[in-house]
Design a protein around this motif. Sequence first.
Motif, mmCIF file in Angstrom:
data_model
loop_
_atom_site.group_PDB
_atom_site.id
_atom_site.type_symbol
_atom_site.label_atom_id
_atom_site.label_comp_id
_atom_site.label_asym_id
_atom_site.label_seq_id
_atom_site.Cartn_x
_atom_site.Cartn_y
_atom_site.Cartn_z
ATOM 1 N N HIS A 13 42.519 28.736 46.588
ATOM 2 C CA HIS A 13 43.462 29.380 45.665
ATOM 3 C C HIS A 13 43.492 28.637 44.326
ATOM 4 C CE1 HIS A 13 47.238 31.296 44.314
ATOM 5 N NE2 HIS A 13 47.555 30.074 43.886
ATOM 6 N N GLU A 14 43.574 27.301 44.391
ATOM 7 C CA GLU A 14 43.614 26.510 43.166
ATOM 8 C C GLU A 14 42.330 26.668 42.352
ATOM 9 O OE1 GLU A 14 46.185 24.891 41.826
ATOM 10 O OE2 GLU A 14 47.312 25.786 43.475
ATOM 11 N N LEU A 16 40.417 29.416 42.295
ATOM 12 C CA LEU A 16 40.386 30.761 41.727
ATOM 13 C C LEU A 16 41.340 30.905 40.537
ATOM 14 C CD1 LEU A 16 40.171 32.966 44.961
ATOM 15 C CD2 LEU A 16 38.333 32.346 43.390
ATOM 16 N N VAL A 17 42.510 30.277 40.602
ATOM 17 C CA VAL A 17 43.480 30.456 39.515
ATOM 18 C C VAL A 17 43.062 29.689 38.262
ATOM 19 C CG1 VAL A 17 45.392 30.849 41.097
ATOM 20 C CG2 VAL A 17 44.942 28.519 40.263
ATOM 21 N N LEU A 25 35.763 35.496 38.033
ATOM 22 C CA LEU A 25 36.526 35.746 39.257
ATOM 23 C C LEU A 25 35.800 36.744 40.149
ATOM 24 C CD1 LEU A 25 39.098 35.542 41.000
ATOM 25 C CD2 LEU A 25 40.100 37.349 39.580
ATOM 26 N N THR A 38 40.781 34.836 50.597
ATOM 27 C CA THR A 38 41.887 34.207 49.859
ATOM 28 C C THR A 38 42.370 35.123 48.734
ATOM 29 O OG1 THR A 38 41.010 32.009 50.342
ATOM 30 C CG2 THR A 38 42.585 32.187 48.522
ATOM 31 N N PHE A 39 41.439 35.728 48.064
ATOM 32 C CA PHE A 39 41.814 36.632 46.980
ATOM 33 C C PHE A 39 42.571 37.834 47.522
ATOM 34 C CE2 PHE A 39 40.951 40.398 44.374
ATOM 35 C CZ PHE A 39 41.503 39.983 43.171
ATOM 36 N N ARG A 42 46.148 36.822 48.248
ATOM 37 C CA ARG A 42 47.001 36.373 47.135
ATOM 38 C C ARG A 42 46.557 36.999 45.807
ATOM 39 N NH1 ARG A 42 47.510 29.839 48.471
ATOM 40 N NH2 ARG A 42 47.928 30.068 50.714
ATOM 41 N N SER A 43 46.183 38.234 45.854
ATOM 42 C CA SER A 43 45.574 38.870 44.689
ATOM 43 C C SER A 43 46.495 38.892 43.467
ATOM 44 C CB SER A 43 45.120 40.291 45.035
ATOM 45 O OG SER A 43 46.235 41.073 45.463
ATOM 46 N N ILE A 46 46.743 35.404 41.858
ATOM 47 C CA ILE A 46 45.475 34.979 41.267
ATOM 48 C C ILE A 46 45.166 35.785 40.012
ATOM 49 C CG2 ILE A 46 42.977 34.884 41.640
ATOM 50 C CD1 ILE A 46 43.601 34.269 44.610
ATOM 51 N N ALA A 49 47.341 34.640 37.175
ATOM 52 C CA ALA A 49 46.924 33.323 36.678
ATOM 53 C C ALA A 49 45.689 33.443 35.791
ATOM 54 C CB ALA A 49 46.660 32.381 37.847
ATOM 55 N N VAL A 50 44.708 34.213 36.241
ATOM 56 C CA VAL A 50 43.499 34.390 35.441
ATOM 57 C C VAL A 50 43.827 35.156 34.159
ATOM 58 C CG1 VAL A 50 41.189 35.415 35.379
ATOM 59 C CG2 VAL A 50 41.982 34.271 37.448
#
Length: 481
Positions: A13-14, A16-17, A25, A38-39, A42-43, A46, A49-50
């Motif tokens: 997660h860390e 990807l963000v 991504l 994971t995406f 927590r889509s 993430i 964040a992106v």
Amino acid sequence: MTTRIHLPTDVIHEILVLLSDFSTLSAAIRTSKSFYDTFQARSKLIVRAVLINVVGPALPQAARLEQYKQNVASTDDPRMLTLPSEEHFRGPNIEVTRATALAMEKCANAVRILEDFYSIRFKDRTCRSSRLNPEETLRFGRAMYRYWLCYELLKNVAFTFRPDEDEDEDEDDEDYYQAPGNDDEEEGLDKDRRLTRDGFLSQFTDIPSEELFEILEMCAFLKDTETWMGKVYWKSYYPYGQLNTQNHGLGAYLIHVVPTPWTPVDPLQLARHIEAHRPQEDYFRGHSDHDLISNAARRVLHLRKVPEDRLAAPIRAIVTSPNGSQDCCSRCQAVCGTSLFGSSNMFLLGGLMSTEEQTALLPGVLYRNRDEMRLLRHHIKDHQRLIPTETIVHEMMDMDPEGEDADGEHWSKDEWYCMECIKQLFRNRFMLWWREAKRQSGAPAQDDCWYGYNCRTMTHKSAHATKLNVSAKCNAAGPMR
């Protein structure tokens, strides 16, 4: 996608963000099943964040702009649209589709290009990429996206004059505002346009006064940058504005231009043309449209009793601490700060000093020689490749004039010079540069005119102007011929 990376979900997660854009991504989640799972779990977190990585801290303003664009695309009458306030877009649950993300990323790239250009002009003249600090980046971004939303509203006629309005509106109402030095009637701001302008007031009433000053600076910056682009890349003899036909006493060849009236600027198109180094094809558009955005912001500030002297003064609300603000010119020691020119920002001269302004610095009356000026402008502007002003300046600096052309000056590309000193360089060496350019291009040698660049005959007799070398010093004592 068969690879599984054995990392804890929180670590993935860390990773990807922290990705910088949606293309990265998309590639990451196709690379590994672990990344994909994971995406999927927590889509929303993430993606948001992106999105912040892409857009920056002005995410609420950017999201509101994109929401309006989507609403326009899905309706037949943009005037009937309503738009949530910026507060609505500050929450964590912004719905972002793939199409929305890509559209916001395209706008963010344009904002980044414009921020880089703003930074080298007003923050740090030594670097072509933005040196704005986080707070200044926030100010720039939110001002840009707010301006952009107003531009889209104006483009889609979200506010229009309604015939059923009271035709007897009191023009002398005490709340009626005319910006300092900007009479509505002189600027063509009739009743219809005032009503359109007043439609923007709802966009500004909840914005703090200091942030309205950011919008005012953004209006000035975008129009100034559009004019800069026209002066640099337009190949005609009058690169911006309209030809002033009232000043023909010096001849039609002495071009005097009137700056284009303030018109809304498309930020996306402007950024594309800066990146591509070319002018806007529709540069002469919209002379009947005025800067209703700036006028509306000023009206709100006026109603808030902001002092008139602050509204009339040059506005710098985005950058509060420019780098090198006390730096001096290497030649005259004048304190000019960000208005100094060196190797990193010399390219700016092309839009601050047009070819016509450069030729006006030639000695004597050479600038009035239509034939010579036609050749010079053709060499610079209509060459196979436009010769940048920075190239001309650097070549003049490299010269070492001798004999009667010696000027006793030392110039260096590693030093910083103010505009007045750059103009002096043109006065001293632009004619020498042109003379050398003609020699290198194979132009035949000519006998020197006895009166040289002070010859008046060359200003009205083409036969004389083309037969003799008038780019020489005057050898005659007494009055010019």
